[in-house]
Design a protein around this motif. Structure first.
Motif, PDB file in Angstrom:
ATOM      1  N   PHE A  26       1.084  -1.074  -0.603  1.00 51.44           N
ATOM      2  CA  PHE A  26       0.309  -0.164   0.026  1.00 51.44           C
ATOM      3  C   PHE A  26       1.591   1.353   0.314  1.00 51.44           C
ATOM      4  CE2 PHE A  26      -4.314   2.291   1.936  1.00 51.44           C
ATOM      5  CZ  PHE A  26      -4.047   2.098   1.075  1.00 51.44           C
ATOM      6  N   ASP A  51      -8.467   5.682   7.945  1.00 52.65           N
ATOM      7  CA  ASP A  51      -7.332   6.062   7.676  1.00 52.65           C
ATOM      8  C   ASP A  51      -7.058   5.698   9.550  1.00 52.65           C
ATOM      9  OD1 ASP A  51      -5.011   7.538   8.012  1.00 52.65           O
ATOM     10  OD2 ASP A  51      -5.537   8.971   8.474  1.00 52.65           O
ATOM     11  N   GLY A  52      -5.874   5.859   9.723  1.00 58.37           N
ATOM     12  CA  GLY A  52      -5.939   5.050  11.271  1.00 58.37           C
ATOM     13  C   GLY A  52      -4.361   5.987  11.706  1.00 58.37           C
ATOM     14  N   LEU A  53      -3.737   6.508  12.664  1.00 61.15           N
ATOM     15  CA  LEU A  53      -2.861   7.521  13.245  1.00 61.15           C
ATOM     16  C   LEU A  53      -2.010   6.141  13.833  1.00 61.15           C
ATOM     17  CD1 LEU A  53      -5.118  11.114  13.902  1.00 61.15           C
ATOM     18  CD2 LEU A  53      -3.381  10.112  12.080  1.00 61.15           C
ATOM     19  N   ARG A  66       1.758   2.716   4.474  1.00 62.61           N
ATOM     20  CA  ARG A  66       0.092   2.639   4.203  1.00 62.61           C
ATOM     21  C   ARG A  66       0.603   4.137   3.856  1.00 62.61           C
ATOM     22  NH1 ARG A  66      -4.094   3.134   8.072  1.00 62.61           N
ATOM     23  NH2 ARG A  66      -5.936   3.723   6.439  1.00 62.61           N
ATOM     24  N   PHE A  67      -0.513   4.945   2.380  1.00 59.15           N
ATOM     25  CA  PHE A  67       0.096   5.713   1.950  1.00 59.15           C
ATOM     26  C   PHE A  67      -1.316   6.382   3.297  1.00 59.15           C
ATOM     27  CE2 PHE A  67       0.138   4.637  -2.360  1.00 59.15           C
ATOM     28  CZ  PHE A  67       1.372   5.459  -3.182  1.00 59.15           C
ATOM     29  N   GLU A  68      -0.386   7.703   2.870  1.00 62.55           N
ATOM     30  CA  GLU A  68      -1.535   8.923   3.598  1.00 62.55           C
ATOM     31  C   GLU A  68      -2.638   9.887   2.983  1.00 62.55           C
ATOM     32  OE1 GLU A  68      -2.770  12.604   4.684  1.00 62.55           O
ATOM     33  OE2 GLU A  68      -2.058  12.155   3.028  1.00 62.55           O
ATOM     34  N   PRO A  69      -3.750   9.420   3.343  1.00 58.69           N
ATOM     35  CA  PRO A  69      -4.431   9.496   2.591  1.00 58.69           C
ATOM     36  C   PRO A  69      -4.950  10.680   1.646  1.00 58.69           C
ATOM     37  CG  PRO A  69      -5.858   9.037   4.958  1.00 58.69           C
ATOM     38  CD  PRO A  69      -4.033   9.615   4.464  1.00 58.69           C
ATOM     39  N   ILE A  70      -4.791  11.813   2.211  1.00 64.73           N
ATOM     40  CA  ILE A  70      -4.790  13.599   1.726  1.00 64.73           C
ATOM     41  C   ILE A  70      -4.240  13.155   0.002  1.00 64.73           C
ATOM     42  CG2 ILE A  70      -3.629  15.266   2.248  1.00 64.73           C
ATOM     43  CD1 ILE A  70      -6.780  15.650   0.882  1.00 64.73           C
ATOM     44  N   THR A  71      -2.463  13.019   0.924  1.00 66.62           N
ATOM     45  CA  THR A  71      -1.437  12.956  -0.686  1.00 66.62           C
ATOM     46  C   THR A  71      -2.126  12.009  -1.899  1.00 66.62           C
ATOM     47  OG1 THR A  71       0.067  11.638   1.303  1.00 66.62           O
ATOM     48  CG2 THR A  71      -0.017  13.487   0.238  1.00 66.62           C
ATOM     49  N   MET A  72      -2.484  10.941  -1.456  1.00 72.64           N
ATOM     50  CA  MET A  72      -3.038   9.238  -1.893  1.00 72.64           C
ATOM     51  C   MET A  72      -4.002  10.290  -3.179  1.00 72.64           C
ATOM     52  SD  MET A  72      -4.224   5.886  -1.226  1.00 72.64           S
ATOM     53  CE  MET A  72      -5.759   6.232  -2.139  1.00 72.64           C
ATOM     54  N   ALA A  74      -4.883  13.515  -3.968  1.00 68.43           N
ATOM     55  CA  ALA A  74      -4.396  13.911  -4.831  1.00 68.43           C
ATOM     56  C   ALA A  74      -3.044  13.788  -6.052  1.00 68.43           C
ATOM     57  CB  ALA A  74      -3.700  15.259  -4.163  1.00 68.43           C
ATOM     58  N   ALA A  75      -2.814  12.877  -5.840  1.00 66.61           N
ATOM     59  CA  ALA A  75      -2.660  11.717  -6.752  1.00 66.61           C
ATOM     60  C   ALA A  75      -3.372  11.304  -7.730  1.00 66.61           C
ATOM     61  CB  ALA A  75      -0.966  10.442  -6.269  1.00 66.61           C
ATOM     62  N   MET A  89      -9.836  12.318   7.386  1.00 72.45           N
ATOM     63  CA  MET A  89      -9.001  13.087   8.370  1.00 72.45           C
ATOM     64  C   MET A  89     -10.002  13.004   9.999  1.00 72.45           C
ATOM     65  SD  MET A  89      -6.757  16.324   7.065  1.00 72.45           S
ATOM     66  CE  MET A  89      -5.869  15.526   5.844  1.00 72.45           C
ATOM     67  N   PHE A 102      -7.204  21.308   2.387  1.00 70.59           N
ATOM     68  CA  PHE A 102      -6.073  20.333   2.329  1.00 70.59           C
ATOM     69  C   PHE A 102      -7.768  20.156   1.655  1.00 70.59           C
ATOM     70  CE2 PHE A 102      -3.824  18.948   6.148  1.00 70.59           C
ATOM     71  CZ  PHE A 102      -2.702  19.198   5.255  1.00 70.59           C
TER      72      PHE A 102
ATOM     73  N   ALA B  74       1.647  16.895  -4.540  1.00 66.73           N
ATOM     74  CA  ALA B  74       1.438  14.908  -4.776  1.00 66.73           C
ATOM     75  C   ALA B  74       0.598  14.686  -6.081  1.00 66.73           C
ATOM     76  CB  ALA B  74       0.431  14.737  -3.649  1.00 66.73           C
ATOM     77  N   ARG B 101       4.419  12.424   7.994  1.00 65.85           N
ATOM     78  CA  ARG B 101       3.794  11.292   7.436  1.00 65.85           C
ATOM     79  C   ARG B 101       3.609  11.797   5.961  1.00 65.85           C
ATOM     80  NH1 ARG B 101      -2.206   9.676   8.534  1.00 65.85           N
ATOM     81  NH2 ARG B 101      -1.879   7.914   7.146  1.00 65.85           N
TER      82      ARG B 101
END
Lengths: 429, 429
Positions: A26, A51-53, A66-72, A74-75, A89, A102, B74, B101
């Protein structure tokens, strides 16, 4: 019917990555791009990432690395064209100003496909990563109520058309179309405005997943989409009604929220083949991982219970109510042992699993959809890409043949896919 | 020589968007994708975006309505292949766990091209968006010192090869290759580990821009790239030496930091044409915007000063030292009036401007590069895409002819472009 896909690179099943041909990471852009392409081929409304922290070596593999969600997301915004892009988030360990930015930025990057899952952080293991003590359930929701209001208020600080960019005069902003928020509250003081203009969707779509009393109230007041955790059609209908019946109190119509239960479909050419696939998956479950996840879901350490004992009645934990309620209720209904509970958690993390043929699965989804249990589903493929390919190439066409699901995208925004109107701006409309 | 480009959708010049053919939005994915394509055509080391956490109608247009940086990068990660991707994220209004992260995730998404500009938030107008009081300069740096250490520590919580994903045995993580950070400090308590594995670059590249005493100390200890604000080659050499001379105290070699002064090149076929272009740009400057930016740079309200008065000696502000020191020193040296200061700010926000022919600009950059004033430059195109196209298509080839700049990418990571070795992992190496 609306469809979302819950993305985890190693699959939603805790051991899905062990299936032949399954992705096992992931942290790979090609993996998530492939999953997003399948979702667009299947005309899905949205792709979703929880997500989890926190991370530990015994967690679900896709929760550990895992990927951080918001960057994932955006990609993915740059390499998809129609798919809604939603992620969690936390309202517990972030600032409303940052969260509003974000998701506004994602909405602009994706030309109107962003969705924010506003959740309180339920896992107490997150707190030490932020030098905090984990707040109790109801306190987290009091914070979340105000947090969501602030974020939505920040999104309303700009009117449409504020950026005039008049080359001749040099006027860039129509100052009458941006304003401060000046929020002063119990937990947050936030002046505003946001430093990004009005979103293509008016505001991003709000997702929520709470099933406790304060969670349902927050959802009825603010959510556009609710992910529910259910194991039984009767329970699902009750939960559906309980949510929708609250909406008029907040001046909202029931159709303004799409309720999407999470479901893991296990497909076979015959029922026996589907059961065999599920058995194969379950044979891969590592008892330590499943026990760790189950302990987190139920808020008690389950490692000491004998596997063949019946699951007793337990109080709802202070972490998250949804999973515990659905799983304990299923255990009571079906007389489950702790071994059954481990298997249930390992499979879909407490979500509903259906194993069967294309017709079986389409029949079940149709029944839930047509009898007031769901407005669609958040699909949790057990592994990627195989299990998702199977759903998109076989179940989606069957749903289309039955007239239950779109045969093409008719818009380009998530708001459009959901059939929701542009939201009113509290300051400018 | 290393080259970065400072991206603002409306151009770095405060009124660059008014030039014919210029982009006038910083909320458009096609705009930033086009800028990134030009940068890769020019074989740039990295694309860079500053940040701010506030907006007003009289700010620089790209500061008023802008992409949030990490989401923007991203999105670019998915549509570029070689370009380094750097941005600011504040150490004043974010959590170290979240920042670590975001940039680790960007490093994975971009296969090793992420860079974090670790800055303290200098603008006091940010604080009310976070319900805080703006901390004084040195207090912000004490927080930043610890913040950067925690982030770098979180990046070291995973060893290479921790994810084993053994399908046969079901072992996903080698637990001996991940560990907690257990940081307990003055400002932060952060347990860790991070929930994302070791970065492709070992860790993302660290950018910094501080020029105050604590800023230089932090940079000498932790930075890989330093953006400097200079207006004069002698000052630049002093600043360069002052930074590099500090490095041995931290066990580092001078070549482990690339110092890149910001510079706005204004190109013409003749010197007169270049001056005319600059005059045209300056004629577009809106006095209100320039005064607002200048007040922020100097930490005093400049709207009351008579435009034809000489700029007096002023104390360094509590906001940011770099811009004020460079601008006040230039004013003293050249006997500048407040009108000149407005023009200087409107042009490049306090950065150095050179107007001339291709040869003039190449000569100047070469002199700075070869005489200990710079290891490269952070290019601030006055507007996009025209001014950036001009630099890439005319100045870059001239630098290549002189043997000063690469003629092809020889690697795919930003660390590789910068010629830096993989960093040591404090826990596992």
């Amino acid at each position: 019917m609306h469809l979302g896909v819950f993305v985890l690179g190693t699959g939603n099943h805790i051991a899905g990555w062990r299936m032949p041909g399954a992705y096992d990471s992931f942290q790979s852009l090609p993996v998530i791009q492939h999953i997003a392409r399948i979702a667009e081929r299947g005309l899905f409304d949205l792709l979703f990432l929880g997500d989890g922290l926190q991370a530990g070596p015994n967690d679900h593999p896709s929760f550990t690395a895992r990927f951080e969600p918001i960057t994932m997301l955006a990609a993915l915004a740059a390499t998809t064209t129609h798919l809604g892009l939603g992620a969690t988030m936390s309202t517990s360990y972030a600032e409303p100003f940052n969260v509003a930015r974000f998701y506004a930025s994602l909405d602009h990057l994706s030309s109107g496909r962003a969705a924010w899952n506003a959740v309180t952080s339920s896992n107490p293991r997150s707190a030490p990563n932020f030098g905090r003590h984990h707040p109790p359930h109801d306190a987290r929701y009091r914070v979340a109520e105000e947090f969501v209001d602030v974020v939505m208020g920040l999104w309303d600080c700009w009117d449409d058309g504020a950026i005039v960019a008049e080359r001749d005069t040099g006027r860039y902003i129509d100052a009458s179309k941006m304003r401060a928020l000046d929020h002063v509250g119990e937990f947050f003081n936030v002046k505003g405005p946001l430093n990004i203009g009005r979103c293509p969707q008016g505001r991003p779509i709000i997702l929520q997943a709470g099933s406790s009393e304060p969670g349902l109230e927050l959802a009825a007041r603010t959510a556009d989409v609710v992910f529910s955790v259910v194991q039984d059609i009767e329970e699902a209908r009750l939960a559906y009604r309980s949510l929708k019946d609250r909406m008029p109190r907040f001046g909202r119509r029931p159709e303004e929220i799409a309720v999407l239960p999470g479901v893991m479909p296990i497909l076979g050419r015959t029922r026996q083949e589907a059961r065999d696939v599920l058995d194969q998956l379950q044979s891969f479950v590592n008892a330590t991982n499943a026990a760790s996840l189950l302990s987190s879901r139920l808020g008690v350490d389950v490692s000491g219970f004998a596997l063949d004992d019946l699951v007793p009645d337990l109080p709802l934990p202070d972490t998250s109510h949804g999973f515990a309620r659905a799983m304990l209720s299923k255990a009571r209904r079906e007389g489950m042992t702790w071994r059954d509970m481990h298997n249930l958690t390992g499979a879909a993390r407490g979500h509903w699993v259906i194993a069967g043929t294309v017709e079986d699965i389409a029949d079940t989804l149709q029944e839930w959809f047509e009898t007031g249990a769901a407005d669609g589903f958040n699909i949790l493929p057990a592994w990627f890409p195989g299990a998702f390919d199977g759903f998109v190439d076989e179940v989606v066409p069957e749903l289309q043949r039955r007239g239950l699901f779109r045969t093409q995208y008719t818009g380009t925004t998530l708001r459009g896919h959901l059939g929701l109107e542009m939201p009113r701006n509290r300051f400018f409309d």
